[in-house]
Design an enzyme around this catalytic site. Structure first.
Site, PDB file in Angstrom:
ATOM      1  N   HIS A 229      48.486  22.921 -55.293  1.00 17.20           N
ATOM      2  CA  HIS A 229      49.931  22.801 -55.483  1.00 17.20           C
ATOM      3  C   HIS A 229      50.335  23.195 -56.909  1.00 17.20           C
ATOM      4  O   HIS A 229      49.516  23.211 -57.829  1.00 17.20           O
ATOM      5  CB  HIS A 229      50.396  21.372 -55.183  1.00 17.20           C
ATOM      6  CG  HIS A 229      49.758  20.351 -56.082  1.00 17.20           C
ATOM      7  ND1 HIS A 229      50.126  20.167 -57.389  1.00 17.20           N
ATOM      8  CD2 HIS A 229      48.752  19.460 -55.859  1.00 17.20           C
ATOM      9  CE1 HIS A 229      49.404  19.212 -57.935  1.00 17.20           C
ATOM     10  NE2 HIS A 229      48.544  18.764 -57.022  1.00 17.20           N
TER      11      HIS A 229
ATOM     12  N   ASP B 240      43.731  19.796 -56.446  1.00 10.21           N
ATOM     13  CA  ASP B 240      42.606  20.128 -57.320  1.00 10.21           C
ATOM     14  C   ASP B 240      41.311  19.557 -56.757  1.00 10.21           C
ATOM     15  O   ASP B 240      40.244  20.158 -56.898  1.00 10.21           O
ATOM     16  CB  ASP B 240      42.847  19.625 -58.752  1.00 10.21           C
ATOM     17  CG  ASP B 240      43.169  18.143 -58.828  1.00 10.21           C
ATOM     18  OD1 ASP B 240      43.266  17.485 -57.761  1.00 10.21           O
ATOM     19  OD2 ASP B 240      43.348  17.628 -59.946  1.00 10.21           O
TER      20      ASP B 240
END
Length: 496
Positions: free
Chosen positions: A98, A384
């Protein structure tokens, strides 16, 4: 379970390499220059070097921090879509992190970063597609949303950002990513104008920041896409493991990795003294400051060019310093070296990302066999804690930690048909070309840095990696690191 976002935050918050600072104007300008050996190209311009060398030298802490921010005001390299002459692009699978988000944690006794999370074309950074994107998102009710995605807002919409909310910077980052891919693949006619839900596959976790990031990239890639043909699928687990998430050994490796990190940190007396000084500056107990994960908030200050927070005047008015964060940064560098040396994270990563890689390999094999109507473009919008183990599982352990709006791309190519010599008196025939894979990280070709193609070499006549290498790696070879031959054996093998 250790497959949730909260369980993985431990790994992120103590392994991402950053020193948030407030640089001078001269320092800021210097950091906008690309590092040595790192090729950048503006969108649409010709590129002579199709296969750049992966840049892995350690940069300065400040340049890495700005690289992590991924401020969308730089020219961007985009090596996607490049191949030897006459090769045909068959499919593309993209995994993204994102975009820029508001902090997940706040530092007690300091003001939270003042950031507006609504979208406005008059606020920087902006993008030529932003106005049309905002309008198009208002029509999204016509899509097929898997539960619970239909209740997630399609754009960030709070004038005072909420915890973890995507910012306008994050939207712009992925509009740019989508536009880069649009320019890279438009000549290959990857998707027909009347694409079907099977040909365009979109999946995301249930967080608003991943849903909105995926939509921004998709809009940049396919402006004014048809909502009625879109199916947005929900991945309940951040590892995108679907129905194959149960793996006891993976959880054990993660627990061991967390213990390794903890032991290394508590042995660092300078780090402990630094946290004590920082806590004293803000008038906090040291334990409370640690729990607030100050790097997460300070990174937001850095990325948005905000001054670092200070204590209230009644608490002395002191501010956190660059020197304090330099100590934290050094500990993180030491941790990365130790992590690679010990190898626990690599074992965790292989088991964590096998389900995703297996689906990727299966899709590629299906498309390579020429079955009609298969997935031509797959977009997975993640975190992540998804992209980092994916890099490690592929053997790209020297690659940078996933920045905001990082992208991992798997391209499937077919070589030109090979002419066969005709028998005497017969007609010449051609044999179908072979299938090849290409892997890119943030626009750089990293194929020959992966475990499955590192030893393959790159013959001058064949600058791509055979798909068979990738298939063998996913289905057998990747489990060697855990002393097994299959995912099931690796997951349920009893510890010695």
């Amino acid at each position: 379970m250790f497959s949730t976002i909260d369980a993985h935050l431990f790994l992120f918050l103590f392994s991402v390499n950053l020193i948030p600072t407030t640089p001078t104007v001269e320092e800021r300008l210097l950091q906008l220059q690309p590092p040595d050996g790192f090729v950048r190209s503006a969108v649409g311009k010709s590129r002579k070097r199709v296969f750049p060398v992966l840049h892995t030298e350690e940069p300065s802490p400040l340049s890495e921090a700005y690289g992590y921010c991924n401020t969308p005001n730089r020219t961007e390299q985009a090596w996607e879509g490049h191949s030897p002459a006459d090769y045909k692009l068959l499919s593309v699978q993209v995994m993204i992190r994102h975009g820029d988000r508001y902090p997940l944690y706040s530092i007690p006794k300091t003001k939270r970063p003042a950031i507006d999370c609504t979208l406005s074309t008059s606020r920087r950074p902006s993008h030529p597609l932003l106005k049309a994107f905002i309008s198009h998102m208002g029509k999204g009710g016509g899509a097929n949303w898997e539960s619970p995605l239909s209740s997630v807002p399609r754009v960030p919409n709070h004038s005072v950002c909420e915890s973890g909310e995507l910012t306008q910077t994050g939207v712009v980052q992925h509009l740019r990513n989508g536009q880069l891919l649009h320019h890279a693949y438009k000549q290959h006619r990857l998707l027909p104008s009347d694409w079907s839900p099977r040909q365009l596959w979109v999946e995301t976790t249930g967080k608003s920041r991943t849903v909105q990031s995926g939509l921004a990239l998709l809009y940049g890639f396919l402006p004014q896409f048809n909502w009625t043909g879109l199916v947005v699928r929900h991945q309940w687990n951040t590892l995108f493991c679907s129905s194959s998430c149960d793996c006891p050994a993976r959880n054990r490796y993660l627990e061991e990795e967390q213990r390794r990190q903890y032991r290394l940190r508590v042995a660092n007396t300078q780090l402990e003294r630094t946290y004590v000084d920082m806590a004293r500056t803000l008038g906090l107990p040291t334990r409370q400051l640690r729990a607030a994960n100050p790097i997460d908030s300070l990174l937001c200050h850095l990325c948005h060019n905000l001054s670092f927070p200070c204590a209230a005047a009644s608490d002395g008015g002191g501010c956190l310093t660059v020197a304090q964060f330099a100590v934290i940064r050094q500990q993180q560098l030491d941790d990365e070296v130790d992590r690679r040396r010990v190898g626990l994270y690599r074992k965790y990563a292989v088991l964590a990302m096998y389900p995703y890689l297996n689906r990727t390999a299966t899709r590629m094999e299906r498309v390579a066999k020429g079955r009609g109507g298969e997935e031509a473009f797959v977009l997975s919008s993640a975190h992540d804690v998804t992209v980092a183990p994916l890099l490690s599982a592929l053997g790209l352990e020297e690659a940078r930690f996933p920045r905001f709006a990082a992208r991992m791309v798997f391209e499937l190519w077919r070589s030109p048909p090979v002419a066969r010599r005709a028998a005497k008196g017969g007609k010449a025939r051609s044999r179908e070309g072979e299938a090849f894979i290409r892997v890119l990280y943030n626009g750089e070709d990293v194929t020959f840095h992966t475990s499955f193609c590192r030893t393959h070499g790159r013959p001058p006549s064949q600058p791509l990696c055979p798909l068979t290498n990738f298939l063998s790696f996913v289905r057998r070879d990747m489990f060697r690191v855990v002393g097994a031959t299959s995912y099931r054996d690796a997951c349920y093998k009893l510890p010695v």
